[in-house]
Design a protein around this motif. Structure first.
Motif, PDB file in Angstrom:
ATOM      1  N   GLY A   1       4.012   2.898  -3.909  1.00 19.21           N
ATOM      2  CA  GLY A   1       3.102   3.025  -5.038  1.00 19.21           C
ATOM      3  C   GLY A   1       3.558   4.123  -5.970  1.00 19.21           C
ATOM      4  O   GLY A   1       4.752   4.429  -6.045  1.00 19.21           O
ATOM      5  N   LEU A   2       2.605   4.723  -6.643  1.00 21.83           N
ATOM      6  CA  LEU A   2       2.938   5.819  -7.554  1.00 21.83           C
ATOM      7  C   LEU A   2       3.665   6.912  -6.790  1.00 21.83           C
ATOM      8  O   LEU A   2       4.520   7.603  -7.328  1.00 21.83           O
ATOM      9  CB  LEU A   2       1.663   6.404  -8.148  1.00 21.83           C
ATOM     10  CG  LEU A   2       0.775   5.438  -8.934  1.00 21.83           C
ATOM     11  CD1 LEU A   2      -0.478   6.151  -9.397  1.00 21.83           C
ATOM     12  CD2 LEU A   2       1.542   4.878 -10.125  1.00 21.83           C
ATOM     13  N   GLY A   3       3.310   7.066  -5.508  1.00 21.26           N
ATOM     14  CA  GLY A   3       3.938   8.087  -4.679  1.00 21.26           C
ATOM     15  C   GLY A   3       5.446   7.931  -4.636  1.00 21.26           C
ATOM     16  O   GLY A   3       6.180   8.920  -4.618  1.00 21.26           O
ATOM     17  N   ASN A   4       5.917   6.699  -4.636  1.00 22.48           N
ATOM     18  CA  ASN A   4       7.359   6.464  -4.519  1.00 22.48           C
ATOM     19  C   ASN A   4       8.099   6.667  -5.825  1.00 22.48           C
ATOM     20  O   ASN A   4       9.290   6.915  -5.830  1.00 22.48           O
ATOM     21  CB  ASN A   4       7.614   5.025  -4.064  1.00 22.48           C
ATOM     22  CG  ASN A   4       6.963   4.741  -2.744  1.00 22.48           C
ATOM     23  OD1 ASN A   4       5.756   4.859  -2.612  1.00 22.48           O
ATOM     24  ND2 ASN A   4       7.753   4.397  -1.756  1.00 22.48           N
TER      25      ASN A   4
ATOM     26  N   SER B   1      -5.451  -1.119  -1.709  1.00 26.13           N
ATOM     27  CA  SER B   1      -5.614  -0.717  -0.306  1.00 26.13           C
ATOM     28  C   SER B   1      -6.559   0.466  -0.173  1.00 26.13           C
ATOM     29  O   SER B   1      -7.324   0.565   0.787  1.00 26.13           O
ATOM     30  CB  SER B   1      -4.257  -0.393   0.324  1.00 26.13           C
ATOM     31  OG  SER B   1      -3.774   0.860  -0.119  1.00 26.13           O
ATOM     32  N   LEU B   2      -6.499   1.374  -1.146  1.00 27.86           N
ATOM     33  CA  LEU B   2      -7.413   2.521  -1.106  1.00 27.86           C
ATOM     34  C   LEU B   2      -8.860   2.052  -1.201  1.00 27.86           C
ATOM     35  O   LEU B   2      -9.730   2.499  -0.454  1.00 27.86           O
ATOM     36  CB  LEU B   2      -7.114   3.463  -2.284  1.00 27.86           C
ATOM     37  CG  LEU B   2      -5.919   4.400  -2.145  1.00 27.86           C
ATOM     38  CD1 LEU B   2      -5.516   4.966  -3.496  1.00 27.86           C
ATOM     39  CD2 LEU B   2      -6.264   5.541  -1.191  1.00 27.86           C
TER      40      LEU B   2
ATOM     41  N   VAL C   1      -6.291   4.206   5.747  1.00 27.66           N
ATOM     42  CA  VAL C   1      -6.107   2.941   5.042  1.00 27.66           C
ATOM     43  C   VAL C   1      -5.340   1.929   5.910  1.00 27.66           C
ATOM     44  O   VAL C   1      -5.698   0.750   5.987  1.00 27.66           O
ATOM     45  CB  VAL C   1      -5.364   3.187   3.707  1.00 27.66           C
ATOM     46  CG1 VAL C   1      -4.802   1.904   3.147  1.00 27.66           C
ATOM     47  CG2 VAL C   1      -6.306   3.837   2.701  1.00 27.66           C
TER      48      VAL C   1
ATOM     49  N   SER D   1       0.835  -1.201   0.000  1.00 25.98           N
ATOM     50  CA  SER D   1       0.000   0.000   0.000  1.00 25.98           C
ATOM     51  C   SER D   1       0.870   1.251   0.000  1.00 25.98           C
ATOM     52  O   SER D   1       0.648   2.191  -0.763  1.00 25.98           O
ATOM     53  CB  SER D   1      -0.895   0.010   1.234  1.00 25.98           C
ATOM     54  OG  SER D   1      -1.469   1.279   1.422  1.00 25.98           O
ATOM     55  N   ALA D   2       1.867   1.246   0.853  1.00 27.14           N
ATOM     56  CA  ALA D   2       2.721   2.427   0.970  1.00 27.14           C
ATOM     57  C   ALA D   2       3.533   2.647  -0.314  1.00 27.14           C
ATOM     58  O   ALA D   2       3.617   3.758  -0.833  1.00 27.14           O
ATOM     59  CB  ALA D   2       3.643   2.270   2.170  1.00 27.14           C
TER      60      ALA D   2
ATOM     61  N   TYR E   1      -5.979   8.221  -8.960  1.00 26.77           N
ATOM     62  CA  TYR E   1      -4.831   7.324  -8.794  1.00 26.77           C
ATOM     63  C   TYR E   1      -4.897   6.205  -9.835  1.00 26.77           C
ATOM     64  O   TYR E   1      -3.908   5.851 -10.476  1.00 26.77           O
ATOM     65  CB  TYR E   1      -4.895   6.738  -7.382  1.00 26.77           C
ATOM     66  CG  TYR E   1      -3.596   6.151  -6.882  1.00 26.77           C
ATOM     67  CD1 TYR E   1      -2.666   6.958  -6.240  1.00 26.77           C
ATOM     68  CD2 TYR E   1      -3.311   4.805  -7.036  1.00 26.77           C
ATOM     69  CE1 TYR E   1      -1.483   6.429  -5.759  1.00 26.77           C
ATOM     70  CE2 TYR E   1      -2.134   4.267  -6.564  1.00 26.77           C
ATOM     71  CZ  TYR E   1      -1.226   5.087  -5.925  1.00 26.77           C
ATOM     72  OH  TYR E   1      -0.051   4.554  -5.456  1.00 26.77           O
TER      73      TYR E   1
ATOM     74  N   SER F   1      -1.271  -0.433  -4.241  1.00 27.26           N
ATOM     75  CA  SER F   1      -1.749   0.711  -3.455  1.00 27.26           C
ATOM     76  C   SER F   1      -3.222   0.962  -3.707  1.00 27.26           C
ATOM     77  O   SER F   1      -3.978   1.252  -2.771  1.00 27.26           O
ATOM     78  CB  SER F   1      -0.968   1.978  -3.806  1.00 27.26           C
ATOM     79  OG  SER F   1       0.376   1.814  -3.512  1.00 27.26           O
TER      80      SER F   1
ATOM     81  N   LEU G   1      -5.548   8.828   5.629  1.00 25.42           N
ATOM     82  CA  LEU G   1      -6.793   8.381   5.022  1.00 25.42           C
ATOM     83  C   LEU G   1      -7.380   7.214   5.813  1.00 25.42           C
ATOM     84  O   LEU G   1      -8.473   6.756   5.527  1.00 25.42           O
ATOM     85  CB  LEU G   1      -6.565   7.941   3.578  1.00 25.42           C
ATOM     86  CG  LEU G   1      -6.258   9.057   2.586  1.00 25.42           C
ATOM     87  CD1 LEU G   1      -5.923   8.465   1.232  1.00 25.42           C
ATOM     88  CD2 LEU G   1      -7.441   9.999   2.443  1.00 25.42           C
TER      89      LEU G   1
ATOM     90  N   PHE H   1       1.679  11.164   2.017  1.00 29.14           N
ATOM     91  CA  PHE H   1       1.081  10.422   0.908  1.00 29.14           C
ATOM     92  C   PHE H   1       1.797   9.097   0.709  1.00 29.14           C
ATOM     93  O   PHE H   1       1.188   8.047   0.560  1.00 29.14           O
ATOM     94  CB  PHE H   1       1.161  11.258  -0.372  1.00 29.14           C
ATOM     95  CG  PHE H   1       0.459  10.624  -1.550  1.00 29.14           C
ATOM     96  CD1 PHE H   1      -0.915  10.743  -1.695  1.00 29.14           C
ATOM     97  CD2 PHE H   1       1.174   9.911  -2.498  1.00 29.14           C
ATOM     98  CE1 PHE H   1      -1.566  10.155  -2.770  1.00 29.14           C
ATOM     99  CE2 PHE H   1       0.519   9.320  -3.581  1.00 29.14           C
ATOM    100  CZ  PHE H   1      -0.851   9.449  -3.714  1.00 29.14           C
ATOM    101  N   SER H   2       3.103   9.167   0.725  1.00 24.78           N
ATOM    102  CA  SER H   2       3.898   7.992   0.435  1.00 24.78           C
ATOM    103  C   SER H   2       3.686   6.896   1.469  1.00 24.78           C
ATOM    104  O   SER H   2       3.666   5.709   1.132  1.00 24.78           O
ATOM    105  CB  SER H   2       5.364   8.397   0.375  1.00 24.78           C
ATOM    106  OG  SER H   2       6.127   7.287   0.036  1.00 24.78           O
ATOM    107  N   LEU H   3       3.533   7.275   2.719  1.00 25.55           N
ATOM    108  CA  LEU H   3       3.342   6.262   3.758  1.00 25.55           C
ATOM    109  C   LEU H   3       1.878   5.821   3.874  1.00 25.55           C
ATOM    110  O   LEU H   3       1.530   5.077   4.785  1.00 25.55           O
ATOM    111  CB  LEU H   3       3.832   6.793   5.109  1.00 25.55           C
ATOM    112  CG  LEU H   3       5.345   6.975   5.263  1.00 25.55           C
ATOM    113  CD1 LEU H   3       5.671   7.596   6.611  1.00 25.55           C
ATOM    114  CD2 LEU H   3       6.072   5.650   5.117  1.00 25.55           C
ATOM    115  N   SER H   4       1.038   6.264   2.956  1.00 22.23           N
ATOM    116  CA  SER H   4      -0.403   5.935   2.992  1.00 22.23           C
ATOM    117  C   SER H   4      -1.065   6.422   4.271  1.00 22.23           C
ATOM    118  O   SER H   4      -1.972   5.779   4.798  1.00 22.23           O
ATOM    119  CB  SER H   4      -0.649   4.424   2.876  1.00 22.23           C
ATOM    120  OG  SER H   4      -0.235   3.948   1.647  1.00 22.23           O
TER     121      SER H   4
END
Ligand code: PHE
Length: 659
Positions: free
Chosen positions: A27-30, A337-338, A246, A24-25, A106, A334, A244, A238-241
């Motif tokens: 993802g696109l964020g990374n 998980s959302l 989640v 989850s953590a 996303y 990710s 939200l 954001f990166s660590l989810s």
């Protein structure tokens, strides 16, 4: 394991949970967001705030979100309600409503990556490639991945990709934890493998290390800038989810006795370790091929990386395919998980079946996400940049990063630290933790974290007034001007209304109580007013950079002295609604020459202007970069290894009986 828990779902093993939560953590964020943020905020300037954000906010707030999950055994809204009553539930549903919006866009980015992946087998990497995206199609004129991408988004193909991505998600979610675990067991290890493949390729290219050192060499002027700190903290969240709920949902499928300190450390370090190597892999391409990323969120991954890969001596299609496959798989673990966060919240409150909850959430969300892939050009004069989907994406992205996550983080920390009580939280977490949290943790969640998050929010709001309108530009075309105000207001009003309705709705599992709604409504109205005011038009301001004018017009030139052995990076925002940066023409008479390693005086000139926010950076002192590179790497991976060891100690049989 209690009956109700097994009905809700439960992870089969500790490893299953680590894979799912780190999936989850990571993802696109990374990949997409981290690299573009790190570049935009000045490479080396980004790392210090980023690290501070990890320790002061990231890990502590993750402990809270995970702890809330195991304490209550419920997903976010019901979990908050259990510990702090109905007012708190409102926040939970607001987070779920925000998840809905985030998921919609996303998944669109994942779809574009999937389409680019297929495209890399086709015309993407042929010289002069352009869409229509179709595998193995003859290329027509056009220079690069940029042309390909904009060709792609102006066709209906992304809609097909979007449908595919939604189906994969639905498939992975059909059996809850059981099917999610099956998916992450395959995808997460693959993701690491793909990334390692890319990093090895990037670093073995001649000059690959220069870009990496740019990422790690501290830049003092950047570190002094509030904008950089805000960017780093939002990126970390954001990166660590986080922000939200989640991870609360994922933790609610764990036995009550889980060690959430070890979990938080493991997930955070795995996530940031992945981000670290993603940065190294991507920045190594940047300088080898003297590429200048454009400033939009997507451009680094979607335009610059393919351009770099296209210049590889061999294996272009293979690495191109691999890169987009990586983005797609990372994104999928990710997005699952959302969606699970929302599905689980609906199941917990209304007691409906999983398939019904999935349909209730996924169908409207899929419809919303298709709005982003419509091949509609808002402003034909702007070519690809005027695509409605990209404009929407930029606006929603701004809302999410600057306000949604941070607001949830702030209010949830306040609720847990002040309503439930910081001492209670610490006692509950320490009861199962091998590394006990000291008294400092109570101060941190009572005062430190809320203060930091509050300051970031105020900064963001202030930035809307003092900074240039819409990401550094005051000349947003009239045709999309109304969107700039409409989208954020719609996001805010929509989420507040949905959250209120869902909070008031009578749930099956736990009956709705009364009271507290006045305060809830008051918070809602205040949030609405505060965030609404943020979108009043701000005044345009070119950012002054020492030594050169903030704005360059056509025909103007500046002279620069480049120190021996340094690298020159120039960014600016051109006259369009979407921030871009590009290589300026460099040379004594404005000719396009790139002289990265040469000492002496060069002139900067622009051939299309005016350009704003011109900034020039010299990357120097490589050894400092090396030091930070090695230091950051060992902290992150050492931490991940330490956490994993602690966490996976003991057998999974005991884990299952541990409830
Ligand atoms: N952490 C994910 C990423 O880095 C995004 C995400 C945010 C997922 C919040 C879930 C919740 O891409």
């Amino acid at each position: 394991m209690s009956d109700s828990q097994s009905k809700r779902g439960a992870w089969n093993s500790k490893l299953g949970f680590v894979l799912a939560a780190s999936g989850s953590a990571i993802g696109l964020g990374n990949i997409v967001f981290f690299t573009s943020n790190a570049y935009q905020y000045g490479g080396g300037a980004f790392y210090l705030p980023y690290f501070i954000a990890l320790f002061t906010l990231g890990i502590p707030v993750m402990i809270l979100e995970l702890g809330l999950g195991t304490m209550t055994g419920r997903s976010f809204p019901n979990a908050l309600r259990r510990v702090a009553g109905r007012r708190a539930e409102l926040l939970g549903w607001w987070a779920v409503a925000s998840q809905f919006i985030i998921t919609a866009y996303y998944i669109v980015i994942i779809s574009w990556a999937l389409a680019m992946m297929v495209g890399s087998l086709g015309s993407l990497f042929q010289p002069g490639a352009t869409a229509p995206f179709e595998p193995f199609q003859e290329p027509t004129a056009g220079p690069s991945a940029v042309t390909f991408f904009f060709g792609l988004v102006s066709t209906w193909w992304p809609l097909l990709a979007l449908g595919t991505v939604w189906l994969i998600n639905a498939y992975a979610l059909r059996g809850g934890t059981r099917t999610i675990e099956a998916m992450v067991r395959v995808f997460v290890p693959l993701m690491w493998l793909f990334m390692i493949g890319l990093i090895v390729r990037g670093l073995t290219l001649d000059g690959g290390l220069d870009g990496v050192l740019y990422l790690f060499t501290p830049a003092p002027e950047g570190i002094a800038s509030a904008e950089v700190w805000r960017g780093a903290f939002a990126q970390m969240f954001f990166s660590l989810s986080l922000g939200l709920g989640v991870l609360t949902t994922y933790a609610s499928y764990l036995p009550k006795k889980s060690d959430q300190v070890a979990n938080a450390l493991t997930i955070s370090f795995l996530n940031c370790g992945f981000e670290f190597i993603a940065g190294v892999a991507i920045f190594s391409l940047l300088f080898v091929f003297a590429l200048n990323p454009a400033g939009t969120t997507l451009s680094l991954s979607f335009f610059v990386v393919p351009q770099g890969i296209a210049a590889f001596p061999w294996g272009v299609r293979f690495f191109g395919f691999l890169f987009f496959l990586l983005v797609t798989t990372a994104g999928l673990t990710s997005s699952v998980s959302l969606i699970e966060g929302m599905v689980s919240a609906v199941i917990d409150k209304f007691g409906v079946t999983r398939s019904r909850a999935l349909a209730l959430v996924a169908v409207p969300c899929a419809i919303l996400s298709s709005a982003f892939v419509m091949p509609h050009i808002v402003d034909p004069a702007m070519n690809g940049n005027g695509t409605l989907g990209l404009t929407l994406l930029d606006l929603v992205d701004h809302w999410v990063f600057s306000y949604a996550l941070i607001t949830v983080g702030l209010v949830e920390t306040l609720i847990l630290a002040w309503v439930l009580g910081a001492d209670q939280v610490r006692t509950a977490i320490n009861a199962h933790s091998k590394i006990p949290l000291g008294g400092w943790y109570e101060y941190l969640i009572r005062f430190g974290a809320p203060a930091l998050l509050g300051v970031i929010l105020v900064w963001s709001l202030a930035g809307e007034f003092t900074g240039p309108f819409l990401y550094g530009d005051d000349t947003t075309p009239a045709s999309i001007n109304w969107l700039v105000v409409f989208i954020p207001v719609a996001c805010l009003a929509g989420t507040v209304v949905v959250a209120t309705v869902l909070t008031l709705a009578r749930g099956k599992v736990e009956k709705a109580g009364t009271g507290g709604m006045k305060t809830g409504a008051a918070i809602g109205v205040l949030a609405l007013l505060a965030a609404g005011s943020a979108f009043l038009p701000g005044k345009a301001q070119a950012q002054e950079v020492p030594g050169i004018p903030g704005t360059l017009r056509v025909g103007e030139a500046v002279e620069l002295t480049i120190p021996e052995g340094s690298t020159l990076i120039v960014t600016y925002r051109p006259n369009s609604s979407i921030a871009r940066s590009d290589s300026l023409a460099i040379g004594p008479d404005g000719a396009v020459t790139w002289t990265p390693e040469q000492a002496g005086v060069v002139a900067l000139a622009v051939d299309a202007g005016p350009v704003r926010n011109v900034s020039v950076r010299f990357a120097g002192v490589p050894w400092l970069g090396v030091l930070v590179l090695l230091g950051a790497g060992s902290i992150l991976f050492g931490g991940a290894a330490f956490g994993l060891r602690r966490m996976l100690k003991g057998d999974d049989h005991a884990f299952l009986l541990d409830t």
